[in-house]
Design a protein around this motif. Sequence first.
Motif, PDB file in Angstrom:
ATOM      1  N   GLY A  63      -9.024  22.503  11.506  1.00 43.41           N
ATOM      2  CA  GLY A  63      -7.792  22.228  11.890  1.00 43.41           C
ATOM      3  C   GLY A  63      -6.387  21.975  10.458  1.00 43.41           C
ATOM      4  N   PRO A  64      -5.635  21.060  10.534  1.00 38.77           N
ATOM      5  CA  PRO A  64      -4.118  21.092   9.749  1.00 38.77           C
ATOM      6  C   PRO A  64      -5.372  20.766   8.599  1.00 38.77           C
ATOM      7  CG  PRO A  64      -3.439  20.570  11.183  1.00 38.77           C
ATOM      8  CD  PRO A  64      -5.142  20.713  11.500  1.00 38.77           C
ATOM      9  N   LYS A  65      -5.050  20.667   6.956  1.00 41.23           N
ATOM     10  CA  LYS A  65      -5.796  20.344   5.612  1.00 41.23           C
ATOM     11  C   LYS A  65      -5.113  19.361   5.319  1.00 41.23           C
ATOM     12  CE  LYS A  65      -7.347  24.863   3.737  1.00 41.23           C
ATOM     13  NZ  LYS A  65      -7.206  25.228   2.301  1.00 41.23           N
ATOM     14  N   VAL A  67      -4.397  15.841   2.632  1.00 46.97           N
ATOM     15  CA  VAL A  67      -3.956  15.489   1.208  1.00 46.97           C
ATOM     16  C   VAL A  67      -4.346  14.240   1.421  1.00 46.97           C
ATOM     17  CG1 VAL A  67      -2.710  17.486   0.414  1.00 46.97           C
ATOM     18  CG2 VAL A  67      -1.666  15.615   1.120  1.00 46.97           C
ATOM     19  N   GLY A  68      -4.614  14.150  -0.691  1.00 44.40           N
ATOM     20  CA  GLY A  68      -5.021  12.608  -0.396  1.00 44.40           C
ATOM     21  C   GLY A  68      -6.200  12.288  -0.311  1.00 44.40           C
ATOM     22  N   GLU A  69      -6.142  10.657  -0.019  1.00 46.19           N
ATOM     23  CA  GLU A  69      -6.790  10.024   0.833  1.00 46.19           C
ATOM     24  C   GLU A  69      -7.197  10.433   2.348  1.00 46.19           C
ATOM     25  OE1 GLU A  69      -5.484   6.072   2.148  1.00 46.19           O
ATOM     26  OE2 GLU A  69      -5.047   6.365   0.485  1.00 46.19           O
ATOM     27  N   HIS A  70      -6.944  11.583   2.501  1.00 46.50           N
ATOM     28  CA  HIS A  70      -7.262  11.854   4.035  1.00 46.50           C
ATOM     29  C   HIS A  70      -8.005  13.186   4.199  1.00 46.50           C
ATOM     30  CE1 HIS A  70      -5.280   8.613   5.865  1.00 46.50           C
ATOM     31  NE2 HIS A  70      -4.014   8.400   5.100  1.00 46.50           N
ATOM     32  N   PHE A  71      -8.048  13.399   3.183  1.00 47.00           N
ATOM     33  CA  PHE A  71      -8.493  14.913   2.852  1.00 47.00           C
ATOM     34  C   PHE A  71     -10.130  15.123   3.608  1.00 47.00           C
ATOM     35  CE2 PHE A  71     -10.924  18.041  -0.068  1.00 47.00           C
ATOM     36  CZ  PHE A  71     -10.366  19.145   0.384  1.00 47.00           C
ATOM     37  N   ARG A  72     -10.752  16.331   4.142  1.00 47.70           N
ATOM     38  CA  ARG A  72     -11.580  15.726   4.620  1.00 47.70           C
ATOM     39  C   ARG A  72     -12.045  16.855   4.878  1.00 47.70           C
ATOM     40  NH1 ARG A  72     -10.823  16.369  10.543  1.00 47.70           N
ATOM     41  NH2 ARG A  72      -8.796  17.350  10.385  1.00 47.70           N
ATOM     42  N   GLY A  73     -12.105  18.178   3.519  1.00 47.91           N
ATOM     43  CA  GLY A  73     -12.650  19.173   3.633  1.00 47.91           C
ATOM     44  C   GLY A  73     -11.482  20.401   3.420  1.00 47.91           C
ATOM     45  N   ARG A  74     -11.770  21.281   3.192  1.00 45.65           N
ATOM     46  CA  ARG A  74     -10.667  22.953   3.312  1.00 45.65           C
ATOM     47  C   ARG A  74     -11.288  22.966   4.540  1.00 45.65           C
ATOM     48  NH1 ARG A  74     -14.017  26.686   0.771  1.00 45.65           N
ATOM     49  NH2 ARG A  74     -15.719  25.055  -0.443  1.00 45.65           N
ATOM     50  N   HIS A  75     -11.864  23.080   5.566  1.00 44.17           N
ATOM     51  CA  HIS A  75     -12.053  23.679   6.527  1.00 44.17           C
ATOM     52  C   HIS A  75     -12.297  22.124   8.195  1.00 44.17           C
ATOM     53  CE1 HIS A  75     -12.364  27.059   3.961  1.00 44.17           C
ATOM     54  NE2 HIS A  75     -11.496  27.798   4.674  1.00 44.17           N
ATOM     55  N   PRO A  76     -11.556  21.051   7.718  1.00 44.18           N
ATOM     56  CA  PRO A  76     -11.899  20.498   8.663  1.00 44.18           C
ATOM     57  C   PRO A  76     -11.151  20.853  10.251  1.00 44.18           C
ATOM     58  CG  PRO A  76      -9.271  20.823   7.992  1.00 44.18           C
ATOM     59  CD  PRO A  76      -9.917  21.048   6.583  1.00 44.18           C
ATOM     60  N   LEU A  77     -12.564  19.953  10.704  1.00 46.50           N
ATOM     61  CA  LEU A  77     -12.383  20.629  12.286  1.00 46.50           C
ATOM     62  C   LEU A  77     -11.029  20.197  13.350  1.00 46.50           C
ATOM     63  CD1 LEU A  77     -15.842  19.318  13.223  1.00 46.50           C
ATOM     64  CD2 LEU A  77     -15.674  21.746  12.901  1.00 46.50           C
ATOM     65  N   PRO A  78     -11.282  21.083  13.810  1.00 45.47           N
ATOM     66  CA  PRO A  78      -9.692  21.139  14.715  1.00 45.47           C
ATOM     67  C   PRO A  78      -9.905  19.597  15.766  1.00 45.47           C
ATOM     68  CG  PRO A  78     -10.175  23.066  15.393  1.00 45.47           C
ATOM     69  CD  PRO A  78     -11.216  22.817  14.243  1.00 45.47           C
ATOM     70  N   GLU A  79      -8.773  19.366  16.275  1.00 48.16           N
ATOM     71  CA  GLU A  79      -8.988  18.679  17.540  1.00 48.16           C
ATOM     72  C   GLU A  79      -9.437  19.664  18.456  1.00 48.16           C
ATOM     73  OE1 GLU A  79      -8.421  15.426  17.670  1.00 48.16           O
ATOM     74  OE2 GLU A  79      -7.579  14.965  15.032  1.00 48.16           O
ATOM     75  N   ARG A  80     -10.874  18.947  19.008  1.00 49.43           N
ATOM     76  CA  ARG A  80     -11.906  19.256  19.930  1.00 49.43           C
ATOM     77  C   ARG A  80     -11.084  19.683  21.290  1.00 49.43           C
ATOM     78  NH1 ARG A  80     -15.309  16.277  23.641  1.00 49.43           N
ATOM     79  NH2 ARG A  80     -16.625  18.102  23.855  1.00 49.43           N
ATOM     80  N   GLU A  81      -9.641  18.636  22.135  1.00 48.45           N
ATOM     81  CA  GLU A  81      -8.675  19.675  22.976  1.00 48.45           C
ATOM     82  C   GLU A  81      -8.022  20.721  22.724  1.00 48.45           C
ATOM     83  OE1 GLU A  81      -7.513  20.984  26.318  1.00 48.45           O
ATOM     84  OE2 GLU A  81      -9.105  19.920  25.861  1.00 48.45           O
ATOM     85  N   ALA A  82      -7.753  20.705  20.850  1.00 44.60           N
ATOM     86  CA  ALA A  82      -6.313  21.344  20.425  1.00 44.60           C
ATOM     87  C   ALA A  82      -7.403  23.245  20.885  1.00 44.60           C
ATOM     88  CB  ALA A  82      -6.361  21.133  19.706  1.00 44.60           C
ATOM     89  N   PHE A  83      -8.754  22.729  20.421  1.00 43.41           N
ATOM     90  CA  PHE A  83      -9.781  24.210  19.942  1.00 43.41           C
ATOM     91  C   PHE A  83     -10.268  24.808  21.752  1.00 43.41           C
ATOM     92  CE2 PHE A  83     -13.015  27.398  18.780  1.00 43.41           C
ATOM     93  CZ  PHE A  83     -12.668  28.101  18.412  1.00 43.41           C
ATOM     94  N   ALA A  84     -10.209  24.230  22.806  1.00 42.62           N
ATOM     95  CA  ALA A  84     -10.360  24.164  23.955  1.00 42.62           C
ATOM     96  C   ALA A  84      -8.845  25.115  23.806  1.00 42.62           C
ATOM     97  CB  ALA A  84     -10.458  23.287  24.798  1.00 42.62           C
ATOM     98  N   ALA A  85      -7.952  24.428  24.458  1.00 44.93           N
ATOM     99  CA  ALA A  85      -6.661  25.336  24.608  1.00 44.93           C
ATOM    100  C   ALA A  85      -6.764  26.855  24.129  1.00 44.93           C
ATOM    101  CB  ALA A  85      -5.392  24.459  24.334  1.00 44.93           C
ATOM    102  N   THR A  86      -7.182  26.727  22.888  1.00 40.46           N
ATOM    103  CA  THR A  86      -7.085  28.361  22.058  1.00 40.46           C
ATOM    104  C   THR A  86      -7.795  28.950  22.983  1.00 40.46           C
ATOM    105  OG1 THR A  86      -6.599  27.117  19.638  1.00 40.46           O
ATOM    106  CG2 THR A  86      -7.829  28.789  19.795  1.00 40.46           C
TER     107      THR A  86
END
Length: 287
Positions: A63-65, A67-86
């Motif tokens: 998912g989108p990276k 920054v700051g306190e919302h940083f969830r790592g270099r490769h955060p998971l996308p939203e489940r439904e967004a990836f299902a659409a892919t």
Amino acid sequence: MSHPVHRSLVSVDQLQALMASPTPPLVVDVRFDLADTGAGERAFAAAHLPGAFYLHLDRDLSGPKQVGEHFRGRHPLPEREAFAATLRSLGLRHGQQLIAYDAADGMYAARLWWMLRWLGHDAVAVLDGGFAAWQQAGAGTSAAPSPRPPEGDFALGEALEQPLSAQELFGQLGRVRLIDARAAERFRGEVEPLDKQAGHIPGASNRFFKGNLTPEGRFKPADQLRAEFLAVLGSFDSADTVHQCGSGVTACHNLLAMHHAGLTGSRLYPGSWSEWSAQPRLPLAKG
């Protein structure tokens, strides 16, 4: 004749049989290079398995990276439904077998394997030995773009894999077996080429993901993997095990190896060291 559902690994021979069947699998190429993020796409354009589609680690499997306190790592998971659409855009149908492959010992293919299970799709497996095994077998490749099929009918199901947040993991330290898939020198904190600080999460055990492979780059036999992981788990059950790495990619390789060995129920900490080491309030260890 109908083929069995493959849920962990497939051989080149098995994949060729699937591709020749009346209900062929969706084949997805996830070759990638962390140091050259366009390398996988260029390799795909030059030669890929016939009919395969390409998904990019940064754009599609993450998912989108933030920054700051919302940083969830270099490769955060996308939203489940967004990836299902892919996946629907590639033609994935309900219950259709999906086969993932890469050219990096399965590390990126395992991420896709985990993500399909996270979406509730269990008919997913990794090509053992990846693109190299396919070429070594003399199987054909193509440089032509694969024609897009009609949009698939894949829909989200109940998650078969469960991610864990940094806060959840912090609350469970000492009560779960935490397994770090990074190379030993990164785990010990001697080097850190990618993340903010060197070291590891306190209490973690180190199982470098390449320990799952033979010298030829294939996964070790299931019985051998089972014995090796049971030694790491000690008194812990596989369901009380959490996997992490640098950014939630190679940890999936250990999850796949355990699943292949019949040790199921472990969880992934997707943010992994890249998220953990960026949080000033979280404890660190070295050595």
